[in-house]
Design an enzyme around this catalytic site. Sequence first.
Site, PDB file in Angstrom:
ATOM      1  N   LYS A  38       0.844  -1.202   0.000  1.00 33.31           N
ATOM      2  CA  LYS A  38       0.000   0.000   0.000  1.00 33.31           C
ATOM      3  C   LYS A  38       0.879   1.251   0.000  1.00 33.31           C
ATOM      4  CE  LYS A  38      -0.057  -0.374   4.983  1.00 33.31           C
ATOM      5  NZ  LYS A  38      -0.722  -0.969   6.148  1.00 33.31           N
ATOM      6  N   ARG A 135     -10.534   0.389  14.988  1.00 31.77           N
ATOM      7  CA  ARG A 135     -10.832   1.052  13.705  1.00 31.77           C
ATOM      8  C   ARG A 135     -11.758   0.091  12.967  1.00 31.77           C
ATOM      9  NH1 ARG A 135      -4.830   1.027  10.603  1.00 31.77           N
ATOM     10  NH2 ARG A 135      -4.901  -1.194  10.146  1.00 31.77           N
ATOM     11  N   HIS A 164      -5.693  -6.917  13.279  1.00 27.13           N
ATOM     12  CA  HIS A 164      -4.466  -6.120  13.230  1.00 27.13           C
ATOM     13  C   HIS A 164      -4.015  -5.797  14.647  1.00 27.13           C
ATOM     14  CE1 HIS A 164      -1.485  -3.732  11.226  1.00 27.13           C
ATOM     15  NE2 HIS A 164      -1.926  -2.585  11.676  1.00 27.13           N
ATOM     16  N   ARG A 219       1.974 -10.600   7.587  1.00 31.22           N
ATOM     17  CA  ARG A 219       1.895  -9.409   6.726  1.00 31.22           C
ATOM     18  C   ARG A 219       2.927  -8.364   7.135  1.00 31.22           C
ATOM     19  NH1 ARG A 219      -3.518  -9.560   9.118  1.00 31.22           N
ATOM     20  NH2 ARG A 219      -2.924  -7.571  10.040  1.00 31.22           N
ATOM     21  N   TYR A 265      14.710  31.662   1.342  1.00 26.02           N
ATOM     22  CA  TYR A 265      13.623  32.490   1.880  1.00 26.02           C
ATOM     23  C   TYR A 265      13.905  32.913   3.316  1.00 26.02           C
ATOM     24  CZ  TYR A 265      10.847  30.782  -2.068  1.00 26.02           C
ATOM     25  OH  TYR A 265      10.384  30.489  -3.320  1.00 26.02           O
ATOM     26  N   CYS A 312      13.205  24.913  -0.234  1.00 31.43           N
ATOM     27  CA  CYS A 312      12.188  25.460  -1.131  1.00 31.43           C
ATOM     28  C   CYS A 312      11.331  24.318  -1.681  1.00 31.43           C
ATOM     29  CB  CYS A 312      12.843  26.210  -2.293  1.00 31.43           C
ATOM     30  SG  CYS A 312      14.090  27.396  -1.773  1.00 31.43           S
ATOM     31  N   MET A 313      10.385  24.663  -2.545  1.00 27.21           N
ATOM     32  CA  MET A 313       9.513  23.627  -3.102  1.00 27.21           C
ATOM     33  C   MET A 313      10.300  22.655  -3.978  1.00 27.21           C
ATOM     34  SD  MET A 313       6.041  24.073  -5.351  1.00 27.21           S
ATOM     35  CE  MET A 313       5.160  25.063  -4.161  1.00 27.21           C
ATOM     36  N   ASP A 314      11.237  23.188  -4.760  1.00 28.18           N
ATOM     37  CA  ASP A 314      11.931  22.359  -5.744  1.00 28.18           C
ATOM     38  C   ASP A 314      13.436  22.298  -5.557  1.00 28.18           C
ATOM     39  OD1 ASP A 314       9.406  22.384  -7.094  1.00 28.18           O
ATOM     40  OD2 ASP A 314       9.959  24.370  -7.845  1.00 28.18           O
TER      41      ASP A 314
HETATM   42  C1  LIG Z   1       0.068  -1.688   6.893  1.00 29.58           C
HETATM   43  C2  LIG Z   1      -0.471  -2.938   7.444  1.00 29.58           C
HETATM   44  C3  LIG Z   1       0.395  -4.009   7.757  1.00 29.58           C
HETATM   45  C4  LIG Z   1       1.898  -3.884   7.750  1.00 29.58           C
HETATM   46  O1  LIG Z   1       2.332  -3.178   8.895  1.00 29.58           O
HETATM   47  P1  LIG Z   1       3.897  -2.996   9.223  1.00 29.58           P
HETATM   48  O2  LIG Z   1       3.892  -2.289  10.524  1.00 29.58           O
HETATM   49  O3  LIG Z   1       4.469  -2.176   8.132  1.00 29.58           O
HETATM   50  O4  LIG Z   1       4.478  -4.361   9.276  1.00 29.58           O
HETATM   51  C5  LIG Z   1      -0.201  -5.199   8.148  1.00 29.58           C
HETATM   52  N1  LIG Z   1      -1.545  -5.318   8.234  1.00 29.58           N
HETATM   53  C6  LIG Z   1      -2.390  -4.306   7.973  1.00 29.58           C
HETATM   54  C7  LIG Z   1      -3.858  -4.499   8.100  1.00 29.58           C
HETATM   55  C8  LIG Z   1      -1.889  -3.075   7.587  1.00 29.58           C
HETATM   56  O5  LIG Z   1      -2.721  -2.070   7.312  1.00 29.58           O
END
Ligand SMILES: *Cc1c(COP(=O)(O)O)cnc(C)c1O
Length: 377
Positions: A38, A135, A164, A219, A265, A312-314
């Site tokens: 992600k 959540r 999670h 994960r 700036y 700066c921005m760039d």
């Molecule tokens: C982002 C995410 C992970 C990975 O988390 P890390 O802390 O980067 O290992 C695992 N499960 C879910 C649901 C997440 O949103």
Amino acid sequence: MHYTTIEIDCQQFINNIQILKTYIGKLKQNIKFCLPIKANAYGHGLVGIAKVSEEHVDYFAVANLNEGEVLRQNGIVKPILVFGAFADEQVAGLIKHQLEITVSSLYKAELITKYCKSGRLKARIHIKIDTGMNRVGVRVSSAKSLIDFVVRQKELELVGVYSHLANSDVINDEFTFRQIEQFKHVSDYVKSIDGNVICHLANSGGVCFYPESYFDMVRPGIAAYGYLLDMIKPECELARIKPCFSLKSMVTYFKVVAKNSGISYNHTYITSEQTRVVTIPIGYGDGYRRALSNLGQVIMHGNKYTISGIICMDMLMVDIGYEGTAYVGDIVVLIGNQGTENITLESVAKLCGTITYEILCGFNERIPRIYVNNSKT
Ligand SMILES: *Cc1c(COP(=O)(O)O)cnc(C)c1O
């Protein structure tokens, strides 16, 4: 030709995945590996990272339909789980692209069922359980009825059940053990109905510190990208995990500036002598944080320098001193190594008062990601 690039060391990235898989495999067998990609693969580049790692992982996970769609359009065929909630209108797209959908309520389960019935389709579902993040996710107390509903619908294939961890970056955390325990109840229940459902809970902290959290799949995100949790001991095999991300730019301008001159700036930096100042084409418009003004460092010609004045921005400027050496075209490292010098992402995050994740995700599409193989293994 781009001056500013993010360089990904593919070999190191694959090594990290292999190190994690070996470590997990020694503790528990047959655990699937889901790579979270992600947020543009934590800034490493969504499609690039997916292509490099597809043969080494069992699953990918993304946050939303759009990320999943981009992966399918680029030929990624591995299962893709969408973590985030979806709008009612997105059901069609999720199914069309064969994305696995997170369901956290009976309402959404019914919605998907209805859509599938109308087109004689099937949807692959993961039910999300809230074991303490508060959540998304159905509460443990309502998990059984949602599982029962999904299992009864022939249009829905219950592929997974997951939750999670809120606190897994802390060792021996009481609350984490409680979450694992809660999830175990749900997992036992779903396994009694269908032993093939993939139960998954562990993020990076879970993988590193809580083998009880492995269930059927893990994960780990940040650990796969090479950022270890502080408490990993040097003798642990996980300590071989290394970042694969470097942020590089180039000197594009050089000038001599008189003593007592303000740079950038608001002139927050004043030269203390006649000096040499270089300009580097990266700024907050690329995601290089303005909070690093007069604080962040760069490596040029094997030496470390502090950024001079407001970013700066760039562009940003660096006073390299009256005797300093740098030429237009010299490579500038903002995160990573050059010679014996090193600037860690962690140090940059610390200066910005945030975590590694946020700095990585902040680098936007303006910076091309370049995939190289330069690890010495
Ligand atoms: C982002 C995410 C992970 C990975 O988390 P890390 O802390 O980067 O290992 C695992 N499960 C879910 C649901 C997440 O949103």
